[in-house]
Each structure stands twice: as structure tokens, then as C-alpha cells.
Design an enzyme around this catalytic site. Sequence first.
Site, PDB file in Angstrom:
ATOM      1  N   LYS A 159       1.389  -0.834  -6.031  1.00 33.61           N
ATOM      2  CA  LYS A 159       0.846  -2.166  -5.763  1.00 33.61           C
ATOM      3  C   LYS A 159       0.269  -2.850  -7.013  1.00 33.61           C
ATOM      4  O   LYS A 159       0.376  -4.056  -7.189  1.00 33.61           O
ATOM      5  CB  LYS A 159      -0.250  -2.074  -4.696  1.00 33.61           C
ATOM      6  CG  LYS A 159       0.277  -1.774  -3.303  1.00 33.61           C
ATOM      7  CD  LYS A 159       1.013  -2.952  -2.730  1.00 33.61           C
ATOM      8  CE  LYS A 159       1.485  -2.717  -1.302  1.00 33.61           C
ATOM      9  NZ  LYS A 159       2.444  -3.755  -0.867  1.00 33.61           N
TER      10      LYS A 159
ATOM     11  N   GLU B  32      -4.502 -10.391   1.174  1.00 37.44           N
ATOM     12  CA  GLU B  32      -4.550  -9.735   2.471  1.00 37.44           C
ATOM     13  C   GLU B  32      -4.391  -8.239   2.229  1.00 37.44           C
ATOM     14  O   GLU B  32      -3.856  -7.819   1.215  1.00 37.44           O
ATOM     15  CB  GLU B  32      -3.414 -10.230   3.363  1.00 37.44           C
ATOM     16  CG  GLU B  32      -2.047  -9.556   3.135  1.00 37.44           C
ATOM     17  CD  GLU B  32      -1.400  -9.841   1.779  1.00 37.44           C
ATOM     18  OE1 GLU B  32      -1.840 -10.795   1.102  1.00 37.44           O
ATOM     19  OE2 GLU B  32      -0.477  -9.108   1.399  1.00 37.44           O
TER      20      GLU B  32
ATOM     21  N   SER C  68       6.324   5.941  -3.851  1.00 37.18           N
ATOM     22  CA  SER C  68       5.573   4.714  -4.123  1.00 37.18           C
ATOM     23  C   SER C  68       4.060   4.896  -4.193  1.00 37.18           C
ATOM     24  O   SER C  68       3.368   4.099  -4.806  1.00 37.18           O
ATOM     25  CB  SER C  68       5.907   3.670  -3.059  1.00 37.18           C
ATOM     26  OG  SER C  68       5.650   4.198  -1.765  1.00 37.18           O
TER      27      SER C  68
END
Lengths: 401, 259
Positions: free
Chosen positions: A92, A114, A381
Amino acid sequence: MNTYTQPDKTGHFGAYGGRFVPETLMAAITELEEVYEQSKNDPEFQRQLSYYLKQYIGRETPLYFAENLTKLAGGADIYLKREDLNHTGAHKINNTIGQALLTQKMGKKKVIAETGAGQHGVATATVCALLKLECIIFMGEEDIRRQKLNVFRMELLGAKVISVSQGSGTLKDAVNEALRYWVANVDDTHYIMGSVLGPHPFPVIVRDFQSVIGNETKRQYSEAVHSLPDAVVACIGGGSNAMGMFYPFIEDETVKLFGVEAAGHGLNTPLHASSLTKGKPGVLHGAFMYVLQNEDGQIQEAHSISAGLDYPGVGPEHSYLKDTNRVKYTSVTDDEALEALAMLSREEGIIPALESSHAISYGLKLAKEMEKGTGLVICLSGRGDKDVETVQSLMGGSEHE
Amino acid sequence: MNKLTNALEECQTKQEKAFIPYIMAGDGGLDRLKSQLLFLENSGATAVELGIPFSDPVADGPVIQQAGIRSLKNGTTLKDVLKKVMEIKNDVNIPIILMGYTNSILAYGLKEFTTDCLQAGISGCIIPDLPLEEEAIFSSIKTAGIVLIRLVTLTSSQERITEITAGAEGFIYAVTVKGITGARDAFGEELGGYLKKVKEISPVPVLAGFGISTPEHVRDAIQYCDGVIVGSKIIECFETGKEDRIRDLIQASKGLVQK
């Protein structure tokens, strides 16, 4: 394959994408598009970005040959792209650092975002602390209850977490509320969208910042094996790690690409998050894309054991790549993902995030079917530390909340 | 000719300001629709904006969100709404404008939607998440003679306002706050100048909406434009049984002689 040039100038990937937002936001997303285009060719911006990627986030991340996993599968050689080793523990932050630098460039002082499970929220709060930007995170009240530690983490980092009780109190409602806040505060605020979703140019910006994953993988694989991998696998919620991984490989026809959605309790139940397999095209959060919806066009709740995949839509570019058959989209259930998490922990000493466990599960199946001597890359990830409690309660046999 | 366009022209001829209230279809049950429409018609409203409930209404504030949730809980669908409007169309004269989100129309099917709207006598549509750039996908609605109302906002540049108002139909919906629908204490200072600017550029009437909730707001706004749209306050009044307040708001729009 011809040169891949998606999206077009108006932000459409074939029929998908676009800018389905209130008029109030048009000025902001147009400004964002302009500033982003400038930044792409601005050596100073690129230098700053590279600096933070290396010195702050810890890139590049390894492309690790998973020897034990390879032996277990008995087919293709399995490589893991270790995005779990990034600062904050997932991919991220590749995107949040880029967008935070764009925020500075636009002269805006405040960032909103968000978050579902809290990963994107933490990654946003982190870069805001670093670059001295005010940070507000919108999170569904239901998610706040489930992810207390991540809420505290964000607050430690100086962010304000706003509880969203509207609608169903989960991720999609947090996006709605963040968009509403943005509409009202657009002058001084940038919205850091966390995935390849939302109105143009967000799907492009997030893809481009995440492409560092695929670009590194391509180079690292070539250095190690002197060729391209035969297949690449990544999990898909909104689709950012997958898009970042796939994008540099799209024109390489020999590389098969696999996106793995969350099948939750199973595709024959209502409890899943497989928008590409079970949804149909529609407009949600500013883009035309595959979404889970009923006959009347009401958006339905997604379900997955992993909060990061728990979103009722998949980004417009994935929607396009599905229709053009460039990427094969498949899904993995909660139980299969849990099993894969335990398996990778034992076999390789790596606890993957529940999201990534979906990719691991499918990757292992795929590797078994592939011939020896072929190569498969799985995008790992994120790390699983955040999920240990969930996993414990499930594996311990006790009912989850 | 389009019923809404007619009604707006009549306002101009009479030198009156337009007043368009918003109600949420199915809030309190669709059986209530006829009496609500008749009440608004008899109270002097120019047209009615009929909200279609949607699960993810990003342009709406808490009051309209809650009304939408109540309506969805009643099981309201766009199909039911159009069916009901069709049923009562001989009893109700006031022009009806549907206000709904892009996905509701896409899911209905554009062709069926257009056909059913024509049958139900719908005059126009307002789609708050459909900016000019994406309008082409709904061009068949316009071709059928249903007006597609365009919105301009405080963040729209002069150049953009010119682009949006060129070829606009019905009226221009001038959003008077940076934000979502719902009541405000006071308007921003920019308001008057902004409305004047839009009015100068627009070839069609300009109606102000978002955040208008008191007779004072109405009187403020209509000095600069051709009328107002009131949403959240109307819903609140119907919800709490204070229909006489709705009359006060409509009266406020009629009270001012054109300067």
C-alpha cells in the site's frame, strides 16, 4: 499483442472507468491529472520518489525463490515478490508515498483516505507523518470494532480516525463518506485513493505508483533466470497490487497473468467478494467497472475473511483485462486461503497476509499443473501479523465474532 | 413540448420564481406518493424532484441518505416507482423530474428506462454523478425528449460553466454550497456573485439548490436566479408532519417581486 495504451485520454479502459463524480469534484480531479502528468516528467519529483522508496520504504523488495514451496508443488519454480517487507508491511505504501508527494506539489495541506482493515489507513497516516500533512482516515464503525489495533496505530501516527456509521458501516461506506468530505473540502484537501478505483485519474495514478512491483519483478527475474516468468499470480480486492504487478507484463504475451478474487464462503453462497466472476458492470465510487449488485442496481455487501479483499467492485482496468481475456480471473475461498496461510508459514517461515494467502493458494495449485523448469511469480502483497488474531480464533475452533 | 420547460416558461411570463421541492420516492411507502405530489402541486410548487433511493448516494447528506435507507427498507425499486407514477399520472399535473444515480439507470437498462419514463410522463432527470464528460452514455434519454438537467458548482470555472450551459435543457442546477445536500446555517459569501455569473452565461433558467432550508435562504437565493430547489428540509417536514412549513417555503419564493 499491440502496444497497450489504456486508458484513453478521457480515462476510459475500453468501456470501463471514466469520471462518474459530482460536478464539485471535477475541478479537483482535473487539477490532479494535470499535476500528475507534470510530475511524471519532472526529474525532481522522480528523484524524491526514488529516494523515499529506497531509504524510507526499503525498496527494492526481494524476489525470493521459494525452494520448499517449489518442492511441495513439484511443478513450476515458485518465486515470491516480497511486498510484505516494505515499511508498514504491505504494498500500500508504494502508492501513498507517491500521492502524498503529489499533495505537496499541489500545495494542499490535508489528506483524507478510506480504509477497510486499516492497511491503507496506516500507510497513509505514515507518509502524512513523514511529510507533515494533516491526515483524516474514514473507517466503517464495524471495521473499527474489528481492527482496534490498526485504529490505535493510525492515531499513534497522528491521524484522526473518523467512524462511519452510514450505510453498512464498512469499506464502501467509508469511501462514500470520504468522497462526501472531499466534495465539501476540496480546496485544501487531497483524497489518497487506496486502490485502482475511483474516477480517472486515480486508477492510472495508483497503477503507475504500484508498477514498481512489476518492474522490479521483471528485472529481478531476468537477472536470476535470464527470461520472463511463465505465469504471474496476484490477489484482487480493488486490484492495486495485481495491477502494479501485471502492468509491466501486459505486452509480454508469453506471460500468463492470474488474478485471484476472494470466494468467501463459496461462489454459490451470497458471502463472497468475487465481483469479476459474479458481478456485472455498473458505476460505483466514480468508475464504471464490475460490481456486486442486485437487479435494481443496489450495491451489495462483499464478504471475505480478509478485510482487504472485502470490497464489492474491481477496478476498471481489471474489468477491461477480463473482457479482453488478457488476465484470467479466478477465486479462492476463505478456507483455502487460511490453509495457504498456515502452509506458507510452515514451509517457508513467512506468515502471509490473508489477502496474499489467496494468491498463494491459487499459485500453489497452478504450479502443480505447470511443467518443471517453468517459472511462476506470486505477489506476496503483505505480511500476516495483522491477521494472527483472526487466524487464531478460526484455527482454535472458537467462533469468530 | 416538455412539461417542465413549459412550467418554467410560465414562471418567466408571470415574472415568478420557480420552486422545486425534492421528495424521496418510497419514503413512507409508495402509496403516499400521490398525496405528496398533490400537496406540492396545490401548494404552488413548479415541479417535483423525485428521488430514487440508492445504496451509495455520494452526493447526499444525512437527511436524504436516511430517507433513502427508509425507502430501500420498504423494498422500493426504480421499477415500482415508475409503475406508481404511471398509475397516478392522470391525477397529478405537476411536472416530475427523477433524481437518481447513474447505476440505477444502467441496471434498469437505458432503453427500458427511457420507454417507461415516457409512459409515466417523466419530464426530466437529474443524475448527480454524471458530469458533462460522461453524459454521452445517456444521450438517448435526451433524444426521447426527456430533459437531462446539468449541474454547475462553486468549483466550476467560468470556462466550464460556459461549456455546461451551452446546450443545456430545462434549467441549470446551480449547486450553492461546496458539499453535499442538507441544511446549512448560512450561505457562503461567494453565493450571490456566483449565481449572478451563472445567470449571465446560461441560456436557460438557473435554479439554486443544496443547503436551502429556510424562507430567508429562499429569499436570499432568488434575488440572483430564477428559482430554488429544496430537498432535505422538505423531507424533514413530511417526516415530522410539518407540511405547513413547506407552504411557507414555497410562499417565500413567490413573495419577491422581480427586481
